[in-house]
Write an enzyme that holds these catalytic residues in place. Structure first.
Site, PDB file in Angstrom:
ATOM      1  N   GLN A 188      -2.401   2.909  10.020  1.00 41.64           N
ATOM      2  CA  GLN A 188      -1.089   2.840   9.347  1.00 41.64           C
ATOM      3  C   GLN A 188      -0.018   3.597  10.129  1.00 41.64           C
ATOM      4  OE1 GLN A 188      -3.996   3.483   7.808  1.00 41.64           O
ATOM      5  NE2 GLN A 188      -3.999   2.885   5.665  1.00 41.64           N
ATOM      6  N   ARG A 208      -7.444  -0.195  -6.687  1.00 45.34           N
ATOM      7  CA  ARG A 208      -7.728   0.894  -5.747  1.00 45.34           C
ATOM      8  C   ARG A 208      -7.844   2.181  -6.573  1.00 45.34           C
ATOM      9  NH1 ARG A 208      -4.217   1.321  -0.533  1.00 45.34           N
ATOM     10  NH2 ARG A 208      -6.148   2.254   0.231  1.00 45.34           N
ATOM     11  N   ARG A 252       0.868  -1.182   0.000  1.00 43.84           N
ATOM     12  CA  ARG A 252       0.000   0.000   0.000  1.00 43.84           C
ATOM     13  C   ARG A 252       0.898   1.224   0.000  1.00 43.84           C
ATOM     14  NH1 ARG A 252       2.169   1.744   3.880  1.00 43.84           N
ATOM     15  NH2 ARG A 252       0.771   3.503   3.782  1.00 43.84           N
ATOM     16  N   GLY A 253       0.244   2.401  -0.046  1.00 38.30           N
ATOM     17  CA  GLY A 253       1.028   3.615  -0.225  1.00 38.30           C
ATOM     18  C   GLY A 253       1.144   3.852  -1.728  1.00 38.30           C
ATOM     19  N   ALA A 254       0.835   5.087  -2.145  1.00 41.24           N
ATOM     20  CA  ALA A 254       0.700   5.366  -3.578  1.00 41.24           C
ATOM     21  C   ALA A 254       1.934   4.947  -4.408  1.00 41.24           C
ATOM     22  CB  ALA A 254       0.383   6.851  -3.761  1.00 41.24           C
ATOM     23  N   ASN A 313      -5.083  12.775   0.245  1.00 43.23           N
ATOM     24  CA  ASN A 313      -4.258  11.886   1.073  1.00 43.23           C
ATOM     25  C   ASN A 313      -5.188  11.174   2.052  1.00 43.23           C
ATOM     26  OD1 ASN A 313      -1.605  10.877   1.820  1.00 43.23           O
ATOM     27  ND2 ASN A 313      -1.812  12.034   3.714  1.00 43.23           N
ATOM     28  N   LYS A 314      -4.600  10.369   2.898  1.00 45.95           N
ATOM     29  CA  LYS A 314      -5.360   9.544   3.847  1.00 45.95           C
ATOM     30  C   LYS A 314      -6.399  10.355   4.614  1.00 45.95           C
ATOM     31  CE  LYS A 314      -5.193   6.018   4.294  1.00 45.95           C
ATOM     32  NZ  LYS A 314      -6.177   5.177   3.571  1.00 45.95           N
ATOM     33  N   ASP A 360      -1.669  10.794  -2.192  1.00 49.86           N
ATOM     34  CA  ASP A 360      -2.066   9.742  -3.133  1.00 49.86           C
ATOM     35  C   ASP A 360      -2.323  10.307  -4.517  1.00 49.86           C
ATOM     36  OD1 ASP A 360      -2.930   8.787  -0.290  1.00 49.86           O
ATOM     37  OD2 ASP A 360      -2.578   7.032  -1.552  1.00 49.86           O
TER      38      ASP A 360
HETATM   39  O1  MRU Z   1      -4.539   3.434   2.181  1.00 49.70           O
HETATM   40  P1  MRU Z   1      -3.032   3.564   2.123  1.00 49.70           P
HETATM   41  O2  MRU Z   1      -2.340   3.010   3.308  1.00 49.70           O
HETATM   42  O3  MRU Z   1      -2.495   3.050   0.820  1.00 49.70           O
HETATM   43  O4  MRU Z   1      -2.813   5.138   2.136  1.00 49.70           O
HETATM   44  C1  MRU Z   1      -1.520   5.653   2.116  1.00 49.70           C
HETATM   45  C2  MRU Z   1      -1.478   7.122   2.199  1.00 49.70           C
HETATM   46  O5  MRU Z   1      -2.488   7.804   2.267  1.00 49.70           O
HETATM   47  C3  MRU Z   1      -0.133   7.771   2.074  1.00 49.70           C
HETATM   48  O6  MRU Z   1      -0.074   8.943   2.819  1.00 49.70           O
HETATM   49  C4  MRU Z   1       0.121   8.122   0.600  1.00 49.70           C
HETATM   50  O7  MRU Z   1      -0.085   6.987  -0.203  1.00 49.70           O
HETATM   51  C5  MRU Z   1       1.477   8.648   0.368  1.00 49.70           C
HETATM   52  S1  MRU Z   1       2.673   7.362   0.520  1.00 49.70           S
HETATM   53  C6  MRU Z   1       4.217   7.910   0.239  1.00 49.70           C
END
Ligand code: MRU
Length: 368
Positions: free
Chosen positions: A203, A90, A53-55, A254-255, A244
């Protein structure tokens, strides 16, 4: 970065040259497990179930997923099918779309027998580029931390708040929001990180705390709701979060919960920076609130929570009454006006259309 002293990246090719290894992030921080991915269905599942996970990491996984698809069947039809499967995993992060577009541009003109090797090589290049982009963000972000440290009493900690995990676990290495923190810590600056737990999937509590701890960076996990209070009391020097998808006008998706942190930061005059590598910038859209699809995840992530029991086993328990409905939007959009600056691989820039166009002219002409 290191886990128990051993150097790791989040994703790497298997020794057989045809599979991909990942660290299963659904098991951290209580278990460390490596999973091998052998086909595009496995890659799509790993993204959807958030083993990766994470963009930025989603983008790299998608690139490797296409390579695995080309190994099984390098036809045009399968390239289209595999791209659609990976794109549907996603919806919010733009990185897998970016990676799929880059891979498709490369693969389409090639004869099918040449596609697997070319795809595997290009996915490796995207992974290596991701490390370089993050490290460059680290260098640019370090100067921001340095400047704040210089204004504080000598040796006093610079307190940084971060949300979710935009750390090395969300990328291939370094992280985006954490790269300046690691650079500052490694340079001997006194940095301390307030880690938002980041309900509902935690997270921050599970992943950011884990990786900061592994690197020896002083940190304190806080409930998501504590950030505003700490800012009012001068306990936070700056906020750094990831993204993201950032629009061409600087709106930052973002999250979930990032927007509330930006509002609190704005109200308290706390600088709010977004670490944004260029593959996370969507130059085809301007209005984040209207144009970015927000992933709605399972209500069970809100109604239930997992943790390590006294018996040493990971268990999931219900938090809410059985009859209560729950809603789980996974991301929100922070308008550009609340963002102090974007830390990109090309420097720290304003979160606006002109600055983004100036920093990335080639992306504007491509419109993507
Ligand atoms: O749902 P996730 O855990 O994939 O969300 C991740 C985030 O929101 C991060 O802040 C974002 O992807 C940036 S990661 C360098």
């Amino acid at each position: 970065m290191r886990i128990d002293g051993e150097a790791f990246t989040t994703i790497w090719p298997g020794a057989d040259g045809t599979s991909i290894n990942i660290i299963d992030q659904t098991r951290l921080p209580h278990r460390f497990e490596i999973v091998s991915i052998a086909d595009v269905a496995g890659a799509a599942r790993a993204i959807k179930d958030m083993q990766v996970r994470g963009a930025p990491l989603i983008g790299v996984m998608a690139a490797y997923g296409l390579a695995l698809a080309m190994r099984a069947d390098p036809s045009d039809d399968n390239l289209r099918r595999a791209s659609a499967t990976l794109a549907a995993t996603r919806p919010t992060a733009v990185n897998q779309q970016w990676a799929i577009a880059a891979m498709t541009r490369l693969l389409t003109p090639l004869p099918p027998p040449a596609r697997f090797k070319a795809a595997f090589d290009r996915a490796g290049e995207i992974a290596r580029d991701d490390v370089a982009l993050c490290e460059a963000i680290g260098v640019h972000g370090l100067s921001l931390i340095d400047a704040i440290a210089a204004r504080k009493p000598s040796g006093a900690a610079v307190n940084i708040l971060t949300h979710c995990n935009a750390g090395w676990l969300a990328t291939v290495d370094w992280g985006t929001a954490t790269a300046p923190i690691y650079k500052a810590h490694d340079a001997g600056l006194n940095v301390h990180v307030f880690v938002d737990e980041t309900r509902p999937r935690n997270q921050g509590a599970a992943l950011t705390a884990f990786e900061l701890g592994q690197h020896g960076v002083p940190h304190t996990v806080i409930a998501d709701n504590a950030g505003g209070h700490l800012m009012q009391h001068g306990e936070i020097d700056l906020v750094i979060v990831g993204t993201d998808r950032t629009t061409a006008s600087g709106d930052v998706c973002n999250k979930i919960g990032t927007y509330l942190k930006a509002l609190a930061a704005f109200d308290n005059g706390v600088p709010f920076y977004v670490a944004a590598p260029s593959p996370s910038i969507d130059f085809s859209i301007l209005d984040g609130r209207r144009e970015i699809p927000i992933e709605i995840r399972s209500a069970a992530e809100v109604t239930h929570i997992s943790g390590l029991g006294a018996d040493g086993e990971v268990a999931t328990v219900r938090l809410t009454p059985k009859g209560s409905a729950a809603l789980n939007p996974a991301f929100d959009v922070t308008p550009a006006r609340l963002v102090t600056g974007l830390i990109t691989e090309r420097g720290v820039i304003a979160a606006d259309r002109a600055a983004l166009a100036k920093a990335f002219p080639e992306r504007i002409s491509l419109r993507g």
